[in-house]
Scaffold this motif. Sequence first.
Motif, mmCIF file in Angstrom:
data_model
loop_
_atom_site.group_PDB
_atom_site.id
_atom_site.type_symbol
_atom_site.label_atom_id
_atom_site.label_comp_id
_atom_site.label_asym_id
_atom_site.label_seq_id
_atom_site.Cartn_x
_atom_site.Cartn_y
_atom_site.Cartn_z
ATOM 1 N N ILE A 117 0.837 -1.216 0.000
ATOM 2 C CA ILE A 117 0.000 0.000 0.000
ATOM 3 C C ILE A 117 0.869 1.263 0.000
ATOM 4 O O ILE A 117 0.575 2.232 -0.700
ATOM 5 N N ILE A 118 1.971 1.247 0.748
ATOM 6 C CA ILE A 118 2.867 2.421 0.789
ATOM 7 C C ILE A 118 3.475 2.657 -0.586
ATOM 8 O O ILE A 118 3.568 3.792 -1.048
ATOM 9 N N GLN A 119 3.870 1.583 -1.246
ATOM 10 C CA GLN A 119 4.503 1.719 -2.565
ATOM 11 C C GLN A 119 3.513 2.194 -3.629
ATOM 12 O O GLN A 119 3.937 2.645 -4.685
ATOM 13 N N GLN A 120 2.214 2.128 -3.345
ATOM 14 C CA GLN A 120 1.208 2.582 -4.316
ATOM 15 C C GLN A 120 0.828 4.051 -4.140
ATOM 16 O O GLN A 120 0.136 4.617 -4.995
ATOM 17 N N PHE A 121 1.241 4.686 -3.021
ATOM 18 C CA PHE A 121 0.864 6.081 -2.813
ATOM 19 C C PHE A 121 1.371 6.932 -3.974
ATOM 20 O O PHE A 121 2.571 6.934 -4.260
ATOM 21 N N PRO A 122 0.489 7.689 -4.644
ATOM 22 C CA PRO A 122 0.904 8.479 -5.813
ATOM 23 C C PRO A 122 1.996 9.504 -5.500
ATOM 24 O O PRO A 122 2.859 9.767 -6.331
ATOM 25 N N PHE A 123 1.953 10.082 -4.295
ATOM 26 C CA PHE A 123 2.938 11.114 -3.948
ATOM 27 C C PHE A 123 4.323 10.525 -3.668
ATOM 28 O O PHE A 123 5.277 11.255 -3.425
ATOM 29 N N GLN A 125 5.591 8.272 -5.936
ATOM 30 C CA GLN A 125 5.942 7.706 -7.236
ATOM 31 C C GLN A 125 6.815 8.676 -8.023
ATOM 32 O O GLN A 125 6.600 9.884 -7.978
ATOM 33 N N SER A 126 7.791 8.116 -8.719
ATOM 34 C CA SER A 126 8.610 8.900 -9.636
ATOM 35 C C SER A 126 8.824 8.034 -10.879
ATOM 36 O O SER A 126 9.403 6.946 -10.781
ATOM 37 N N LYS A 127 8.316 8.507 -12.000
ATOM 38 C CA LYS A 127 8.389 7.774 -13.273
ATOM 39 C C LYS A 127 7.812 6.360 -13.132
ATOM 40 O O LYS A 127 8.399 5.379 -13.577
ATOM 41 N N ARG A 133 13.850 7.875 -1.911
ATOM 42 C CA ARG A 133 14.376 9.171 -1.450
ATOM 43 C C ARG A 133 13.215 10.097 -1.052
ATOM 44 O O ARG A 133 13.252 10.743 -0.003
ATOM 45 N N ALA A 134 12.178 10.127 -1.886
ATOM 46 C CA ALA A 134 10.991 10.948 -1.593
ATOM 47 C C ALA A 134 10.324 10.456 -0.311
ATOM 48 O O ALA A 134 9.853 11.257 0.506
ATOM 49 N N TYR A 135 10.308 9.144 -0.122
ATOM 50 C CA TYR A 135 9.726 8.534 1.079
ATOM 51 C C TYR A 135 10.458 9.021 2.326
ATOM 52 O O TYR A 135 9.835 9.481 3.297
#
Length: 199
Positions: A117-123, A125-127, A133-135
């Motif tokens: 679920i965490i890996q699906q958060f749109p904010f 996502q990069s490409k 890094r954003a996380y």
Amino acid sequence: NNNMLKQLRNKKIMKRILWTIAILIIPAFVFWGADSVSSKQKGADRAGTIFGRKVSLEEYSAAWQAVKIQSLMIYGAKFEEVYESLNLDKQAWDRLILLSEAKKRKVRVSDQEVVAIIQQFPFLQSKGQFDKRAYGMLLEQVFKTTARQFEEDIRGSLIIEKLRDMVIKDVKLTDEELKDAYRKENEKSRIAYILISPN
């Protein structure tokens, strides 16, 4: 010379502003500190009780932080605007009550479900890929929490979602029943409105 005078004036103004802020804020901290010390002396080691079980201040605080982060994720930049209407205290208690019920019903969420679920958060996502890094930056700079705590908060939210699905899965409502319920409520509202005296 003119620049020096401006700087001196600005320094004087800043000093006044800082003193004013100090005069307003320091007493509040003193009273708050005195209050928290007196409540510690009285032995206030809990925030409340749920189903007869004591809820520690730490547990309540963690639930409050979790609902705050959840609200930040939902509202983003508008969070400050809607903060007052969110009633995070009530949301924190609701979360604790639902988690307590989920525990009784042995509702569980696996580590894999949390990661997915965490890996699906749109904010995050990069490409089209999860951005580690954003996380890290989001946790540190925006949510001000650790990865471990954030992941446990997400686990709690998923557990509550599973509990809700479990409770409502057998609830079926036809269009007729829905219309009937709406009509009844509407009639009640009209009657209540009619009975209010204009005086």
